[in-house]
Design a protein around this motif. Structure first.
Motif, short mmCIF file in Angstrom:
data_model
loop_
_atom_site.label_atom_id
_atom_site.label_comp_id
_atom_site.label_asym_id
_atom_site.label_seq_id
_atom_site.Cartn_x
_atom_site.Cartn_y
_atom_site.Cartn_z
N SER A 106 -34.22 -75.71 55.21
CA SER A 106 -35.53 -75.01 54.79
C SER A 106 -35.37 -74.66 53.11
O SER A 106 -34.35 -74.40 52.73
CB SER A 106 -35.48 -73.74 55.52
N PRO A 107 -36.54 -74.76 52.46
CA PRO A 107 -36.54 -74.28 51.19
C PRO A 107 -35.93 -72.71 50.91
O PRO A 107 -35.84 -72.46 49.77
CB PRO A 107 -37.62 -74.54 50.53
N SER A 108 -36.08 -71.79 51.88
CA SER A 108 -35.68 -70.67 51.75
C SER A 108 -34.23 -70.68 52.42
O SER A 108 -33.51 -69.99 51.71
CB SER A 108 -36.58 -69.67 52.91
N CYS A 109 -34.06 -71.06 53.61
CA CYS A 109 -32.83 -70.86 54.39
C CYS A 109 -31.71 -71.67 54.37
O CYS A 109 -30.64 -71.57 54.85
CB CYS A 109 -33.31 -70.83 55.72
N GLY A 110 -32.08 -72.75 53.98
CA GLY A 110 -30.94 -73.84 53.70
C GLY A 110 -29.59 -73.59 53.10
O GLY A 110 -29.93 -72.69 52.10
N SER A 111 -28.63 -73.65 53.63
CA SER A 111 -27.41 -73.17 53.09
C SER A 111 -26.38 -74.48 52.52
O SER A 111 -25.67 -74.29 51.66
CB SER A 111 -26.52 -72.42 54.02
N ALA A 112 -26.44 -75.49 53.24
CA ALA A 112 -25.91 -76.64 52.56
C ALA A 112 -26.63 -77.88 52.00
O ALA A 112 -26.26 -78.45 51.19
CB ALA A 112 -24.73 -76.93 53.55
N MET A 113 -27.66 -77.90 52.76
CA MET A 113 -28.67 -79.27 52.47
C MET A 113 -30.22 -78.69 52.34
O MET A 113 -30.37 -77.71 53.19
CB MET A 113 -28.61 -80.09 53.41
N ILE A 114 -31.03 -79.08 51.44
CA ILE A 114 -32.43 -78.96 51.48
C ILE A 114 -33.18 -80.39 50.98
O ILE A 114 -32.40 -81.35 50.81
CB ILE A 114 -32.85 -77.91 50.45
N TYR A 115 -34.46 -80.39 51.43
CA TYR A 115 -35.08 -81.33 50.95
C TYR A 115 -35.26 -81.56 49.56
O TYR A 115 -35.43 -80.64 48.98
CB TYR A 115 -36.49 -81.42 51.91
N ASN A 116 -35.49 -82.85 49.11
CA ASN A 116 -35.27 -83.12 47.63
C ASN A 116 -36.56 -82.87 46.85
O ASN A 116 -36.65 -82.86 45.66
CB ASN A 116 -34.74 -84.57 47.50
N GLY A 117 -37.59 -82.58 47.56
CA GLY A 117 -38.93 -82.39 46.56
C GLY A 117 -39.89 -83.08 46.71
O GLY A 117 -40.81 -83.26 45.96
N ASP A 118 -39.52 -84.40 47.30
CA ASP A 118 -40.30 -85.66 47.20
C ASP A 118 -41.35 -85.79 48.51
O ASP A 118 -42.09 -86.59 48.67
CB ASP A 118 -39.85 -87.04 46.86
#
Length: 150
Positions: A106-118
């Motif tokens: 999640s863009p809020s909650c991710g702790s190790a991985m998030i999506y790259n914005g694409d």
């Protein structure tokens, strides 16, 4: 007391109106060992809402003004994500939480991985906005994938 992402406890608060129920995590709430939060809702969003990703960095960069949280349509929603992060931090301090379990990616909650914005499903190493703020205040953030360690 712990804080837990509401979606992990079975509440339908994800951007698409669904949840990410983890029965072990839900059990903590049912046993009154944890309280639920949804940083996006606390920031002012409703459910469902448009998907959003961090563009130009990670949650640390958003807090430092070097990156933005943007919806798929292009609308900048950075302020709402930052607001939700601060309300979540206040809640964590209020209940004395030293550990928080938040939804990975999640863009809020991710702790190790998030999506790259694409918006193409690609994940990168990094923390979401709420996670970054909590960590800056010495609160340990785990994902549902790390929960077994708790």
């Amino acid at each position: 007391m712990m804080l837990i992402s509401a979606c992990l406890a079975g509440f339908n608060v994800r951007y698409n109106g669904t949840n990410s129920l983890d029965e072990q995590i839900q059990k903590l709430v049912l046993e009154n060992k944890a309280v639920t939060v949804c940083p996006e809702l606390l920031g002012g969003f409703s459910t469902p809402r448009e998907p959003a990703e961090i563009v130009g960095g990670n949650g640390e960069d958003v807090l430092d003004g070097k990156a933005a949280v943007v919806e798929q349509s292009g609308r900048d929603v950075t302020e709402l994500y930052i607001r939700g992060a601060y309300v979540t931090l206040h809640k964590a301090l209020e209940v004395g939480a030293t550990k928080v379990i938040l939804k990975e990616y999640s863009p809020s909650c991710g702790s190790a991985m998030i999506y790259n914005g694409d918006f193409n499903g690609t994940k990168i190493a990094g923390a979401g906005v709420t996670t970054a703020l909590l960590q800056r205040h010495g609160i340990e953030v785990l994902s549902e994938e790390d929960f077994q360690i708790v």
